[in-house]
Design a protein around this motif. Structure first.
Motif, PDB file in Angstrom:
ATOM      1  N   ARG A 168       0.848  -1.204   0.000  1.00 47.95           N
ATOM      2  CA  ARG A 168       0.000   0.000   0.000  1.00 47.95           C
ATOM      3  C   ARG A 168       0.872   1.237   0.000  1.00 47.95           C
ATOM      4  NH1 ARG A 168      -5.461   1.117   3.117  1.00 47.95           N
ATOM      5  NH2 ARG A 168      -6.112   0.062   1.223  1.00 47.95           N
ATOM      6  N   VAL A 169       0.557   2.149  -0.907  1.00 45.59           N
ATOM      7  CA  VAL A 169       1.231   3.444  -0.962  1.00 45.59           C
ATOM      8  C   VAL A 169       0.194   4.525  -0.676  1.00 45.59           C
ATOM      9  CG1 VAL A 169       2.581   5.041  -2.362  1.00 45.59           C
ATOM     10  CG2 VAL A 169       2.829   2.576  -2.718  1.00 45.59           C
ATOM     11  N   PRO A 176       3.842  10.333  -2.910  1.00 41.82           N
ATOM     12  CA  PRO A 176       3.872   9.227  -1.937  1.00 41.82           C
ATOM     13  C   PRO A 176       4.457   9.713  -0.610  1.00 41.82           C
ATOM     14  CG  PRO A 176       4.735   8.513  -4.064  1.00 41.82           C
ATOM     15  CD  PRO A 176       4.601  10.008  -4.123  1.00 41.82           C
ATOM     16  N   VAL A 177       3.743   9.456   0.496  1.00 40.87           N
ATOM     17  CA  VAL A 177       4.222   9.921   1.801  1.00 40.87           C
ATOM     18  C   VAL A 177       4.504   8.766   2.758  1.00 40.87           C
ATOM     19  CG1 VAL A 177       3.183  12.200   1.710  1.00 40.87           C
ATOM     20  CG2 VAL A 177       1.827  10.287   2.543  1.00 40.87           C
ATOM     21  N   MET A 178       3.866   7.633   2.564  1.00 38.60           N
ATOM     22  CA  MET A 178       4.141   6.440   3.383  1.00 38.60           C
ATOM     23  C   MET A 178       3.800   5.203   2.566  1.00 38.60           C
ATOM     24  SD  MET A 178       3.049   6.719   7.410  1.00 38.60           S
ATOM     25  CE  MET A 178       4.163   7.494   8.585  1.00 38.60           C
ATOM     26  N   ALA A 179       4.482   4.097   2.880  1.00 35.21           N
ATOM     27  CA  ALA A 179       4.186   2.844   2.194  1.00 35.21           C
ATOM     28  C   ALA A 179       4.443   1.685   3.150  1.00 35.21           C
ATOM     29  CB  ALA A 179       5.058   2.692   0.945  1.00 35.21           C
ATOM     30  N   MET A 180       3.704   0.616   2.947  1.00 37.33           N
ATOM     31  CA  MET A 180       3.913  -0.590   3.753  1.00 37.33           C
ATOM     32  C   MET A 180       3.605  -1.813   2.908  1.00 37.33           C
ATOM     33  SD  MET A 180       0.551  -0.868   6.235  1.00 37.33           S
ATOM     34  CE  MET A 180      -1.129  -0.760   5.576  1.00 37.33           C
ATOM     35  N   ILE A 181       4.142  -2.941   3.345  1.00 35.28           N
ATOM     36  CA  ILE A 181       3.804  -4.219   2.718  1.00 35.28           C
ATOM     37  C   ILE A 181       3.036  -5.036   3.747  1.00 35.28           C
ATOM     38  CG2 ILE A 181       6.039  -5.246   3.348  1.00 35.28           C
ATOM     39  CD1 ILE A 181       5.800  -6.896   0.726  1.00 35.28           C
ATOM     40  N   ARG A 182       1.967  -5.693   3.290  1.00 32.98           N
ATOM     41  CA  ARG A 182       1.161  -6.532   4.176  1.00 32.98           C
ATOM     42  C   ARG A 182       1.402  -7.988   3.816  1.00 32.98           C
ATOM     43  NH1 ARG A 182      -4.104  -2.732   3.374  1.00 32.98           N
ATOM     44  NH2 ARG A 182      -3.566  -3.214   1.225  1.00 32.98           N
ATOM     45  N   LEU A 183       1.792  -8.757   4.840  1.00 35.37           N
ATOM     46  CA  LEU A 183       2.212 -10.137   4.618  1.00 35.37           C
ATOM     47  C   LEU A 183       1.192 -11.100   5.209  1.00 35.37           C
ATOM     48  CD1 LEU A 183       5.893  -9.558   5.793  1.00 35.37           C
ATOM     49  CD2 LEU A 183       5.049  -9.551   3.439  1.00 35.37           C
ATOM     50  N   ALA A 202       6.901  -1.521   7.394  1.00 35.76           N
ATOM     51  CA  ALA A 202       7.090  -0.233   6.730  1.00 35.76           C
ATOM     52  C   ALA A 202       8.071  -0.385   5.568  1.00 35.76           C
ATOM     53  CB  ALA A 202       7.610   0.789   7.736  1.00 35.76           C
ATOM     54  N   ILE A 203       7.992   0.555   4.625  1.00 35.73           N
ATOM     55  CA  ILE A 203       8.893   0.553   3.464  1.00 35.73           C
ATOM     56  C   ILE A 203       9.555   1.922   3.347  1.00 35.73           C
ATOM     57  CG2 ILE A 203       9.075   0.254   0.962  1.00 35.73           C
ATOM     58  CD1 ILE A 203       6.476  -1.345   1.048  1.00 35.73           C
ATOM     59  N   GLU A 204      10.884   1.923   3.188  1.00 41.00           N
ATOM     60  CA  GLU A 204      11.603   3.175   2.929  1.00 41.00           C
ATOM     61  C   GLU A 204      11.234   3.660   1.534  1.00 41.00           C
ATOM     62  OE1 GLU A 204      15.697   2.207   5.485  1.00 41.00           O
ATOM     63  OE2 GLU A 204      15.676   2.108   3.295  1.00 41.00           O
ATOM     64  N   GLY A 258      -5.057   5.845  -0.972  1.00 42.79           N
ATOM     65  CA  GLY A 258      -4.188   4.682  -0.808  1.00 42.79           C
ATOM     66  C   GLY A 258      -4.318   3.807  -2.038  1.00 42.79           C
ATOM     67  N   ILE A 259      -3.189   3.361  -2.578  1.00 44.77           N
ATOM     68  CA  ILE A 259      -3.208   2.517  -3.781  1.00 44.77           C
ATOM     69  C   ILE A 259      -2.496   1.211  -3.457  1.00 44.77           C
ATOM     70  CG2 ILE A 259      -2.530   2.317  -6.198  1.00 44.77           C
ATOM     71  CD1 ILE A 259      -2.744   5.345  -6.410  1.00 44.77           C
ATOM     72  N   ASP A 260      -3.176   0.097  -3.747  1.00 38.56           N
ATOM     73  CA  ASP A 260      -2.649  -1.230  -3.411  1.00 38.56           C
ATOM     74  C   ASP A 260      -2.096  -1.926  -4.649  1.00 38.56           C
ATOM     75  OD1 ASP A 260      -3.558  -0.666  -0.896  1.00 38.56           O
ATOM     76  OD2 ASP A 260      -5.328  -1.961  -1.018  1.00 38.56           O
TER      77      ASP A 260
END
Length: 327
Positions: A168-169, A176-183, A202-204, A258-260
């Motif tokens: 998700r971004v 883009p201000v934050m991003a994460m990966i969901r596992l 979280a993603i840099e 948010g874009i997945d």
């Protein structure tokens, strides 16, 4: 939250000082101000989102067929032909509800990605519930989308169990201000849904490298099913993910979205959906609030945060020290 005690909660003013965005502030100060109501169908209807993506050269999963009426459900087996892998989803669903990922087949019966058997009669009933609006926003009548199942990039298989991880971004004013990966985990039943027990990392923004990690509101560093470290993984095709996110944000004309994505083994980043009301859990994955980043974007002249200049803003956000983000 408090270094002087062992409590696991915080007062509202403590959260505010840490830049945490709450749901009321999100709805009133961010979404209401940034997202024109007339454009909501562009994200609430996944078929329309797909059309916008395709018109802008952004990859989406191939649509096999669409079912719009109850009277069409009996044709499902004919329409699906001899396919053994596909995804069934509501066109106007939310939070992953109603999605069935079929990963195997025995005659007219099917198996999900977690190995659960779904008999044809049960699947047909599920199609009817989707059309009746059980999973749609507002309970309105809906359509069934049957599309290609994404095969996750092999690099991500070691950190996901029984399902496909998604990314998700969050974009604010097109940046883009934050991003994460969901596992996915065994607890989540192979779904990348945080409320069902999936992990968020979280993603840099500038490197696509993972850090942090949270599951069921608790900080973690290892995947509970595989014991594989969650941090330090460099996601493939990261620049393509950000480029696709910015392009779609521009096309949607939504100021806060948010874009997945999922990263397909063959085709790279693919958009699953967009959300005009993205959840707040991404702040848990980052272990910091998003508000200072939003204020930082507001402080930048528009000419400096549009077009190709956005790459400089992304680098700037990613390299600021933690002291810079303190309110």
């Amino acid at each position: 939250m408090d270094n002087n005690s062992n409590r696991f909660w915080a007062w509202p003013d403590e959260l505010k000082r840490r830049g945490i965005l709450g749901i009321n502030q999100r709805n009133l100060d961010i979404i209401l101000e940034s997202n024109p109501r007339a454009f909501y169908p562009r994200v609430d209807n996944k078929l329309l989102t797909k059309e916008i993506c395709q018109a802008n050269g952004i990859q989406v999963p191939e649509t096999y067929f669409i079912i719009k009426e109850h009277s069409e459900c009996h044709r499902f087996l004919d329409l699906v032909e001899d396919r053994t892998e596909f995804v069934v989803k509501p066109s106007s669903g939310a939070a992953g509800r109603g999605i069935v990922v079929v990963a195997g087949r025995l005659g007219n019966n099917f198996f999900t990605s977690s190995g659960r058997l779904i008999e044809w009669t049960d699947l047909r009933h599920h199609l009817s519930t989707i059309i009746s609006g059980l999973y749609s926003l507002g309970g309105q009548a809906d359509s069934v989308i049957v599309e290609r199942r994404i095969v996750s990039h092999p690099l991500l298989k070691s950190i996901a169990v029984e399902g496909t991880p998604d990314i998700r971004v969050i974009l604010y004013r097109g940046v883009p201000v934050m991003a994460m990966i969901r596992l996915p985990t065994k607890m989540s039943g192979g779904r990348a849904n945080l409320h069902q027990g999936a992990i968020a990392a979280a993603i840099e923004l500038n490197t696509g490298r993972t850090y942090g990690g949270v599951c069921r509101d608790r900080a973690i560093s290892m995947h509970p099913d595989t014991n594989f470290p969650i941090a330090g993984i460099e996601l493939p095709n990261w620049k393509d993910v950000l480029e696709g996110a910015m392009k779609l944000s521009d096309a949607l004309e939504m100021g806060y979205v948010g874009i997945d994505f999922v990263i397909d083994a063959d085709t790279g980043p693919v958009v699953l959906e967009a959300n005009a009301r993205p959840g707040l859990a991404i702040q848990l994955a980052h272990r910091e609030g998003i508000v200072p980043r939003l204020k930082y974007i507001d402080s930048i002249p528009m000419a400096d945060r549009t077009g190709e200049n956005r790459w400089d803003v992304i680098e700037s956000i990613a390299t600021k020290s933690s002291d810079f983000w303190r309110i």
